[in-house]
Design a protein around this motif. Sequence first.
Motif, PDB file in Angstrom:
ATOM      1  N   UNK A 175      40.678   7.209  65.893  1.00  0.00           N
ATOM      2  CA  UNK A 175      39.843   6.242  66.608  1.00  0.00           C
ATOM      3  C   UNK A 175      38.452   6.821  66.860  1.00  0.00           C
ATOM      4  N   UNK A 176      38.421   8.140  67.117  1.00  0.00           N
ATOM      5  CA  UNK A 176      37.117   8.773  67.367  1.00  0.00           C
ATOM      6  C   UNK A 176      36.242   8.695  66.113  1.00  0.00           C
ATOM      7  N   UNK A 177      36.840   8.918  64.937  1.00  0.00           N
ATOM      8  CA  UNK A 177      36.053   8.833  63.697  1.00  0.00           C
ATOM      9  C   UNK A 177      35.513   7.418  63.493  1.00  0.00           C
ATOM     10  N   UNK A 178      36.360   6.448  63.811  1.00  0.00           N
ATOM     11  CA  UNK A 178      35.934   5.048  63.673  1.00  0.00           C
ATOM     12  C   UNK A 178      34.785   4.736  64.635  1.00  0.00           C
ATOM     13  N   UNK A 179      34.933   5.142  65.890  1.00  0.00           N
ATOM     14  CA  UNK A 179      33.892   4.886  66.893  1.00  0.00           C
ATOM     15  C   UNK A 179      32.573   5.535  66.497  1.00  0.00           C
ATOM     16  N   UNK A 210      31.579   6.494  63.451  1.00  0.00           N
ATOM     17  CA  UNK A 210      31.012   5.899  62.226  1.00  0.00           C
ATOM     18  C   UNK A 210      30.391   4.536  62.514  1.00  0.00           C
ATOM     19  N   UNK A 211      31.039   3.771  63.383  1.00  0.00           N
ATOM     20  CA  UNK A 211      30.480   2.465  63.741  1.00  0.00           C
ATOM     21  C   UNK A 211      29.154   2.648  64.478  1.00  0.00           C
ATOM     22  N   UNK A 212      29.131   3.594  65.412  1.00  0.00           N
ATOM     23  CA  UNK A 212      27.892   3.899  66.139  1.00  0.00           C
ATOM     24  C   UNK A 212      26.792   4.304  65.168  1.00  0.00           C
ATOM     25  N   UNK A 213      27.164   5.112  64.167  1.00  0.00           N
ATOM     26  CA  UNK A 213      26.164   5.556  63.191  1.00  0.00           C
ATOM     27  C   UNK A 213      25.610   4.383  62.377  1.00  0.00           C
ATOM     28  N   UNK A 214      26.489   3.426  62.066  1.00  0.00           N
ATOM     29  CA  UNK A 214      25.997   2.247  61.338  1.00  0.00           C
ATOM     30  C   UNK A 214      25.002   1.467  62.211  1.00  0.00           C
ATOM     31  N   UNK A 240      33.450   8.236  71.514  1.00  0.00           N
ATOM     32  CA  UNK A 240      32.735   8.660  70.295  1.00  0.00           C
ATOM     33  C   UNK A 240      31.597   7.689  69.985  1.00  0.00           C
ATOM     34  N   UNK A 241      31.857   6.401  70.168  1.00  0.00           N
ATOM     35  CA  UNK A 241      30.819   5.401  69.890  1.00  0.00           C
ATOM     36  C   UNK A 241      29.623   5.624  70.827  1.00  0.00           C
ATOM     37  N   UNK A 293      17.404  -4.797  74.238  1.00  0.00           N
ATOM     38  CA  UNK A 293      18.244  -5.175  73.085  1.00  0.00           C
ATOM     39  C   UNK A 293      17.433  -5.105  71.798  1.00  0.00           C
ATOM     40  N   UNK A 294      17.861  -4.239  70.893  1.00  0.00           N
ATOM     41  CA  UNK A 294      17.238  -4.184  69.561  1.00  0.00           C
ATOM     42  C   UNK A 294      18.266  -4.700  68.562  1.00  0.00           C
ATOM     43  N   UNK A 295      17.826  -5.463  67.547  1.00  0.00           N
ATOM     44  CA  UNK A 295      18.810  -5.923  66.562  1.00  0.00           C
ATOM     45  C   UNK A 295      19.376  -4.777  65.729  1.00  0.00           C
ATOM     46  N   UNK A 296      20.695  -4.705  65.662  1.00  0.00           N
ATOM     47  CA  UNK A 296      21.350  -3.739  64.762  1.00  0.00           C
ATOM     48  C   UNK A 296      22.298  -4.531  63.866  1.00  0.00           C
ATOM     49  N   UNK A 297      22.657  -3.937  62.747  1.00  0.00           N
ATOM     50  CA  UNK A 297      23.561  -4.608  61.822  1.00  0.00           C
ATOM     51  C   UNK A 297      24.980  -4.561  62.387  1.00  0.00           C
ATOM     52  N   UNK A 298      25.560  -5.739  62.579  1.00  0.00           N
ATOM     53  CA  UNK A 298      26.926  -5.838  63.101  1.00  0.00           C
ATOM     54  C   UNK A 298      27.880  -6.192  61.972  1.00  0.00           C
ATOM     55  N   UNK A 299      29.082  -5.636  62.015  1.00  0.00           N
ATOM     56  CA  UNK A 299      30.142  -6.106  61.120  1.00  0.00           C
ATOM     57  C   UNK A 299      30.455  -7.555  61.463  1.00  0.00           C
ATOM     58  N   UNK A 300      30.547  -7.837  62.752  1.00  0.00           N
ATOM     59  CA  UNK A 300      30.618  -9.217  63.220  1.00  0.00           C
ATOM     60  C   UNK A 300      32.019  -9.783  63.415  1.00  0.00           C
ATOM     61  N   UNK A 301      33.038  -9.120  62.857  1.00  0.00           N
ATOM     62  CA  UNK A 301      34.413  -9.633  63.014  1.00  0.00           C
ATOM     63  C   UNK A 301      35.360  -8.438  63.045  1.00  0.00           C
ATOM     64  N   UNK A 302      35.043  -7.506  63.939  1.00  0.00           N
ATOM     65  CA  UNK A 302      35.733  -6.218  63.918  1.00  0.00           C
ATOM     66  C   UNK A 302      37.003  -6.243  64.754  1.00  0.00           C
TER      67      UNK A 302
END
Length: 313
Positions: free
Chosen positions: A126-130, A132-136, A267-268, A214-223
């Motif tokens: 879960x930490x790796x996922x958090x 990596x998502x934060x990095x995106x 992690x996120x 709030x700055x726009x960031x790229x969201x997966x949108x359906x996570x």
Amino acid sequence: KRSLLGESGIKCRPQQNIIAMATASKDPVTEWILGEGGAMKVLRTSSVGGGCINVAYKYDTDAGPFFVKSNRSTGPAMFEAEAAGLEKMWETKTIRVPKPLKVGTLPGGGSFIIMEFIEFGSRSSQADLGRALGEMHKASTGQSPHGFGFFMDNTIGSTHQPNTWTSDWVDFFREHRLGFQLDLARRQYAENTLYEKGQKLLAKLPELLGGVEVAPVLLHGDLWSGNVASDKDGRPVILDPACYYGHSEAEFGMSWCAGFNSSFYEAYHKVIPKQPGFERRVEIYKLYHYLNHLNLFGSGYRGSCMSIIDKFV
Ligand code: ADP
């Protein structure tokens, strides 16, 4: 896929089998794989289960496997939007996503998408996922060309998701997210009380979502968990997006179906620092997805929508 959520009772619609077409010379999927795809031969096609909206296949070739989704009843717009979202996430070079390769139409109607096939392995942490998502999110900060929105509309589940570029986040979320779903609920299910209360919430959005940068960031949108996997090296992979540029916190609107734990969030937030009021705003972001579930699957989700609205109105 959302039938996995249980409550919905929705059934995956069986679609015509396209495997038979795979060997036909006029099959545009095989044509692409044997042309631009760089393969000499399709060795085998096998169906991949798990999806609900589309049918999915693995094409094994001498140049490696390809992942193909097709839909007999929709034009290419849905897959073009999926490809654009995957491409934008892929370009961040952060979390792993399948590289989109080709979108096209099928003879006789329908469309397809070809993408990199990812061999899944055991779950990443879960930490790796958090992280990596934060990095995106971090890598895509400042990348949006026009504020909040996306280059095209896409779908959330099978609901239309408007992504009209908007300079202000609260305006975007009010009109193109909550407002859009509330209108749909009124038209589709005559949810008049929900609609009226929802309008009161919309009026309070500047207060409820404001007070934070709030700055726009790229969201997966359906996570949610159905769209998260790991590759065979244990790296997190995210799939099947409904991408747009939005507030990073809106990514957690599906967290009620994602099973993120505290190590995920820790992690996120090491990458994207947590802002005061995070939990309250995430409640509002969840409302968007609860409304979408109401619109997709019916009144079983009314209670969840109402309780969030009642909390804030
Ligand atoms: P749908 O669009 O119908 O929801 P999904 O995108 O969920 O379909 O994909 C259907 C199935 O294929 C899922 O079980 C998913 O795990 C798997 N899958 C999706 N993308 C890939 C890929 N690039 N490589 C391998 N398997 C994939």
